[in-house]
Design a protein around this motif. Structure first.
Motif, PDB file in Angstrom:
ATOM      1  N   SER A   2      -1.111  -6.621   9.448  1.00  0.00           N
ATOM      2  CA  SER A   2      -0.971  -5.313   8.816  1.00  0.00           C
ATOM      3  C   SER A   2      -2.151  -5.081   7.882  1.00  0.00           C
ATOM      4  O   SER A   2      -2.795  -6.041   7.428  1.00  0.00           O
ATOM      5  CB  SER A   2       0.338  -5.236   8.011  1.00  0.00           C
ATOM      6  OG  SER A   2       0.247  -6.007   6.835  1.00  0.00           O
TER       7      SER A   2
ATOM      8  N   GLU B 195      -0.257   5.466   4.380  1.00  0.00           N
ATOM      9  CA  GLU B 195      -0.922   4.199   4.113  1.00  0.00           C
ATOM     10  C   GLU B 195      -0.070   3.357   3.166  1.00  0.00           C
ATOM     11  O   GLU B 195       0.768   3.879   2.434  1.00  0.00           O
ATOM     12  CB  GLU B 195      -2.303   4.439   3.496  1.00  0.00           C
ATOM     13  CG  GLU B 195      -3.223   5.279   4.384  1.00  0.00           C
ATOM     14  CD  GLU B 195      -4.472   5.710   3.660  1.00  0.00           C
ATOM     15  OE1 GLU B 195      -4.643   5.352   2.464  1.00  0.00           O
ATOM     16  OE2 GLU B 195      -5.298   6.430   4.275  1.00  0.00           O
ATOM     17  N   LYS B 196      -0.318   2.053   3.148  1.00  0.00           N
ATOM     18  CA  LYS B 196       0.433   1.168   2.255  1.00  0.00           C
ATOM     19  C   LYS B 196      -0.291   1.027   0.916  1.00  0.00           C
ATOM     20  O   LYS B 196      -1.509   1.026   0.858  1.00  0.00           O
ATOM     21  CB  LYS B 196       0.612  -0.210   2.905  1.00  0.00           C
ATOM     22  CG  LYS B 196       1.516  -0.184   4.125  1.00  0.00           C
ATOM     23  CD  LYS B 196       1.760  -1.579   4.670  1.00  0.00           C
ATOM     24  CE  LYS B 196       2.700  -1.529   5.866  1.00  0.00           C
ATOM     25  NZ  LYS B 196       2.995  -2.876   6.420  1.00  0.00           N
ATOM     26  N   PHE B 197       0.506   0.927  -0.151  1.00  0.00           N
ATOM     27  CA  PHE B 197      -0.070   0.747  -1.481  1.00  0.00           C
ATOM     28  C   PHE B 197       0.901  -0.067  -2.325  1.00  0.00           C
ATOM     29  O   PHE B 197       2.049   0.333  -2.517  1.00  0.00           O
ATOM     30  CB  PHE B 197      -0.326   2.096  -2.156  1.00  0.00           C
ATOM     31  CG  PHE B 197      -1.184   2.012  -3.390  1.00  0.00           C
ATOM     32  CD1 PHE B 197      -2.519   2.373  -3.364  1.00  0.00           C
ATOM     33  CD2 PHE B 197      -0.655   1.552  -4.592  1.00  0.00           C
ATOM     34  CE1 PHE B 197      -3.310   2.295  -4.500  1.00  0.00           C
ATOM     35  CE2 PHE B 197      -1.430   1.466  -5.725  1.00  0.00           C
ATOM     36  CZ  PHE B 197      -2.763   1.831  -5.685  1.00  0.00           C
ATOM     37  N   TYR B 198       0.445  -1.233  -2.809  1.00  0.00           N
ATOM     38  CA  TYR B 198       1.253  -2.093  -3.659  1.00  0.00           C
ATOM     39  C   TYR B 198       0.463  -2.442  -4.919  1.00  0.00           C
ATOM     40  O   TYR B 198      -0.751  -2.678  -4.844  1.00  0.00           O
ATOM     41  CB  TYR B 198       1.628  -3.396  -2.938  1.00  0.00           C
ATOM     42  CG  TYR B 198       2.320  -3.198  -1.610  1.00  0.00           C
ATOM     43  CD1 TYR B 198       3.530  -2.514  -1.533  1.00  0.00           C
ATOM     44  CD2 TYR B 198       1.766  -3.681  -0.436  1.00  0.00           C
ATOM     45  CE1 TYR B 198       4.172  -2.320  -0.319  1.00  0.00           C
ATOM     46  CE2 TYR B 198       2.397  -3.488   0.790  1.00  0.00           C
ATOM     47  CZ  TYR B 198       3.589  -2.809   0.839  1.00  0.00           C
ATOM     48  OH  TYR B 198       4.219  -2.617   2.039  1.00  0.00           O
TER      49      TYR B 198
ATOM     50  N   THR C 208      -2.230  -4.377   4.838  1.00  0.00           N
ATOM     51  CA  THR C 208      -2.023  -5.019   3.537  1.00  0.00           C
ATOM     52  C   THR C 208      -2.619  -6.417   3.505  1.00  0.00           C
ATOM     53  O   THR C 208      -3.105  -6.879   2.466  1.00  0.00           O
ATOM     54  CB  THR C 208      -0.517  -5.098   3.214  1.00  0.00           C
ATOM     55  OG1 THR C 208       0.021  -3.783   3.227  1.00  0.00           O
ATOM     56  CG2 THR C 208      -0.278  -5.719   1.850  1.00  0.00           C
ATOM     57  N   GLU C 209      -2.627  -7.123   4.631  1.00  0.00           N
ATOM     58  CA  GLU C 209      -3.105  -8.504   4.659  1.00  0.00           C
ATOM     59  C   GLU C 209      -4.611  -8.600   4.461  1.00  0.00           C
ATOM     60  O   GLU C 209      -5.111  -9.651   4.060  1.00  0.00           O
ATOM     61  CB  GLU C 209      -2.668  -9.181   5.959  1.00  0.00           C
ATOM     62  CG  GLU C 209      -1.163  -9.384   6.021  1.00  0.00           C
ATOM     63  CD  GLU C 209      -0.721 -10.238   7.194  1.00  0.00           C
ATOM     64  OE1 GLU C 209      -1.581 -10.654   8.008  1.00  0.00           O
ATOM     65  OE2 GLU C 209       0.488 -10.494   7.302  1.00  0.00           O
TER      66      GLU C 209
ATOM     67  N   VAL D 210      -6.081  -7.014   2.109  1.00  0.00           N
ATOM     68  CA  VAL D 210      -6.122  -7.118   0.650  1.00  0.00           C
ATOM     69  C   VAL D 210      -5.652  -8.494   0.200  1.00  0.00           C
ATOM     70  O   VAL D 210      -6.243  -9.115  -0.685  1.00  0.00           O
ATOM     71  CB  VAL D 210      -5.248  -6.010   0.007  1.00  0.00           C
ATOM     72  CG1 VAL D 210      -5.284  -6.122  -1.515  1.00  0.00           C
ATOM     73  CG2 VAL D 210      -5.706  -4.635   0.462  1.00  0.00           C
TER      74      VAL D 210
ATOM     75  N   LEU E 291       1.745  -7.468  -4.734  1.00  0.00           N
ATOM     76  CA  LEU E 291       0.854  -8.209  -3.840  1.00  0.00           C
ATOM     77  C   LEU E 291       0.998  -9.717  -4.049  1.00  0.00           C
ATOM     78  O   LEU E 291       0.977 -10.492  -3.092  1.00  0.00           O
ATOM     79  CB  LEU E 291      -0.600  -7.789  -4.065  1.00  0.00           C
ATOM     80  CG  LEU E 291      -1.032  -6.482  -3.405  1.00  0.00           C
ATOM     81  CD1 LEU E 291      -2.432  -6.100  -3.861  1.00  0.00           C
ATOM     82  CD2 LEU E 291      -0.974  -6.574  -1.892  1.00  0.00           C
TER      83      LEU E 291
ATOM     84  N   LYS F 267       6.426   2.195   2.367  1.00  0.00           N
ATOM     85  CA  LYS F 267       4.968   2.125   2.413  1.00  0.00           C
ATOM     86  C   LYS F 267       4.357   1.685   1.084  1.00  0.00           C
ATOM     87  O   LYS F 267       3.249   1.152   1.062  1.00  0.00           O
ATOM     88  CB  LYS F 267       4.396   3.493   2.785  1.00  0.00           C
ATOM     89  CG  LYS F 267       4.721   3.963   4.187  1.00  0.00           C
ATOM     90  CD  LYS F 267       3.965   3.160   5.225  1.00  0.00           C
ATOM     91  CE  LYS F 267       4.175   3.750   6.616  1.00  0.00           C
ATOM     92  NZ  LYS F 267       3.451   2.994   7.644  1.00  0.00           N
ATOM     93  N   GLY F 268       5.075   1.932  -0.026  1.00  0.00           N
ATOM     94  CA  GLY F 268       4.492   1.607  -1.326  1.00  0.00           C
ATOM     95  C   GLY F 268       5.517   1.109  -2.314  1.00  0.00           C
ATOM     96  O   GLY F 268       6.692   1.474  -2.243  1.00  0.00           O
TER      97      GLY F 268
END
Length: 216
Positions: free
Chosen positions: A199, A125-128, A201-202, A204, A133, A102-103
């Motif tokens: 997703s 949740e996802k976090f990069y 993330t996209e 962002v 990114l 996820k991260g």
């Protein structure tokens, strides 16, 4: 008061482990309950603690591998995985991202970013970080990133895309823009359809690409 996030730390570098332990030592929202210093300890400690979060240093040389990350969900299904690594090889990073973590953070990230990642990933949740990114964007779009794609969005959709990418909830966006939550959801669905978003993330990725927000 919400219970603190229970963290199992897997890192065979003593200084890194000590730094994270000290960082979280005075934090009421998260605590390290045990440490994995050898690969063979990962499975028994997962079974013993069933932690909320596994923070691991992904290492293709044999410490924590993609196979180990896949095994986490079988051993402790409720445990989310956050990678904090110094590995800057794009191929290795993409390899671990494909394992479903996820991260992913680099070890250059700030304390604030690490805490945000811990809280976000523990919630599922996802976090990069911005470096990860960038690699995801390159993977998705290749050399030619579709700058003109934002033209398919209306002004309102562009505004909502920015707010979604900043992590705002549907209700907050509705309140800020004086819209109903249903209207915001309708715009969100339209953005997903127009940009073929698959997703969270996209949101962002596109917002950064369009210059709507800056990388964290």
């Amino acid at each position: 008061m919400r219970d603190p996030i229970r963290i199992l730390l897997a890192d065979n570098q003593p200084l890194t482990a000590a730094g994270l332990t000290q960082f979280l030592g005075g934090n009421d929202n998260a605590s390290i309950i045990d440490e994995v210093t050898k690969r063979e300890l990962l499975e028994p400690l997962l079974r013993k603690h069933t932690p909320d979060l596994l923070i691991a240093d992904y290492n293709l040389s044999g410490f924590i591998t993609r196979q180990d990350i896949h095994a986490v969900k079988n051993i402790s299904p409720q445990t989310q995985v956050l990678i904090i690594s110094s590995d800057d090889n794009k191929s290795n990073i993409l390899d671990v991202l494909q394992s479903g973590v996820k991260g992913y953070l680099t070890k250059e990230c700030s304390r604030e970013e690490i805490m945000m990642a811990i809280q976000s990933v523990a919630r599922g949740e996802k976090f990069y970080c911005h470096k990860i990114l960038d690699i995801i964007m390159e993977k998705h779009f290749g050399a030619e990133i579709p700058q003109a794609a934002v033209n398919v969005l209306t002004t309102r959709e562009t505004e909502i895309l920015k707010l979604l990418a900043m992590g705002n909830s549907t209700q907050k966006i509705a309140d800020d823009l004086h819209l109903s939550p249903h209207t915001v959801q309708t715009h969100r669905k339209s953005i997903i359809r127009k940009l073929s978003i698959k997703s969270p993330t996209e949101f962002v990725i596109y917002a950064i690409d369009f210059g709507l927000i800056k990388p964290r």
